[in-house]
Design an enzyme around this catalytic site. Structure first.
Site, PDB file in Angstrom:
ATOM      1  N   SER A   1       1.153  -1.020  -0.179  1.00 38.70           N
ATOM      2  CA  SER A   1      -0.101  -0.240   0.288  1.00 38.70           C
ATOM      3  C   SER A   1       0.644   1.481   0.473  1.00 38.70           C
ATOM      4  O   SER A   1       0.301   2.375  -0.210  1.00 38.70           O
ATOM      5  CB  SER A   1      -1.197  -0.447   0.934  1.00 38.70           C
ATOM      6  OG  SER A   1      -0.301   0.094   2.269  1.00 38.70           O
TER       7      SER A   1
ATOM      8  N   LYS B   1       0.910   4.795   6.630  1.00 39.81           N
ATOM      9  CA  LYS B   1       0.000   5.826   5.803  1.00 39.81           C
ATOM     10  C   LYS B   1       0.811   6.603   5.612  1.00 39.81           C
ATOM     11  O   LYS B   1       1.262   7.796   6.438  1.00 39.81           O
ATOM     12  CB  LYS B   1      -1.303   5.551   5.915  1.00 39.81           C
ATOM     13  CG  LYS B   1      -2.141   3.616   6.279  1.00 39.81           C
ATOM     14  CD  LYS B   1      -2.123   3.645   4.993  1.00 39.81           C
ATOM     15  CE  LYS B   1      -2.477   1.832   4.721  1.00 39.81           C
ATOM     16  NZ  LYS B   1      -2.179   1.407   3.685  1.00 39.81           N
TER      17      LYS B   1
END
Length: 188
Positions: A54, A92
């Site tokens: 990701s 993230k």
């Protein structure tokens, strides 16, 4: 004259004991200092191994990241955090900060990332139906929460699917990346 008493080939017994005691004390002191330094490092830093894709291209599978705990979070920082009902740590990028203007229409969120709050600089995100319902009445990102997105948006599980990340859930900001070493196999 003392050396004649013991001979030239060997040191006096007291010198050997003193040397041995000095070495033992230095070892004990070194180990103690290492343990104290390790404790201080663990108090302020942690290391996590990246699992998944990701954050490609910034971070790749099996990279390790050094996370500075309790650091101030700014836009575009990469943060490590946990999510209720999810296992492990997430890593993230912070896109939305507390107080940023936003609105949701038809499961799409428009986030104002400009300095003026006039929607001249925006990002648009497709939200999951659950998150869109949760955000529907908001016109600003609430205090103490952040909107985070993975760099590889097509595969990332992030704020678009699980909602805002609470400040108390953020362990810290990524300070350094230790790249994974992938050794080529012979014969492939």
């Amino acid at each position: 004259m003392a050396n004649k008493r013991y001979g030239h080939a060997e040191d006096p017994p007291n010198d050997r004991r003193t040397l041995l005691l000095t070495v033992v004390l230095l070892i004990i002191l070194s180990v103690t200092m290492l343990l104290v330094m390790r404790g201080q490092l663990q108090k302020h830093y942690s290391v996590h191994t990246i699992s998944g894709t990701s954050m490609i291209p910034t971070l790749t599978e099996e990279d390790q990241v050094l996370v500075k705990k309790k650091s101030q979070v700014q836009r575009y920082d990469i943060v490590a955090f946990s999510i209720d009902k999810e296992e492990g740590m997430f890593v993230k990028r912070v896109i939305g900060l507390p107080g940023d203007s936003m609105f949701v229409r038809n499961e799409r969120m428009v986030l104002d990332i400009g300095e003026q709050g006039d929607f001249e600089t925006t990002n648009t995100y497709q939200l999951s139906p659950t998150v869109a319902d949760e955000f529907q009445t908001l016109n600003k990102i609430p205090e103490d929460v952040y909107f985070v997105v993975g760099d590889h948006v097509d595969v990332s599980k992030d704020s678009r699917t699980f909602g805002f990340v609470h400040r108390k859930s953020i362990e810290g900001t990524v300070q350094f990346r230790f790249p994974a070493i992938h050794l080529a196999r012979l014969g492939d």
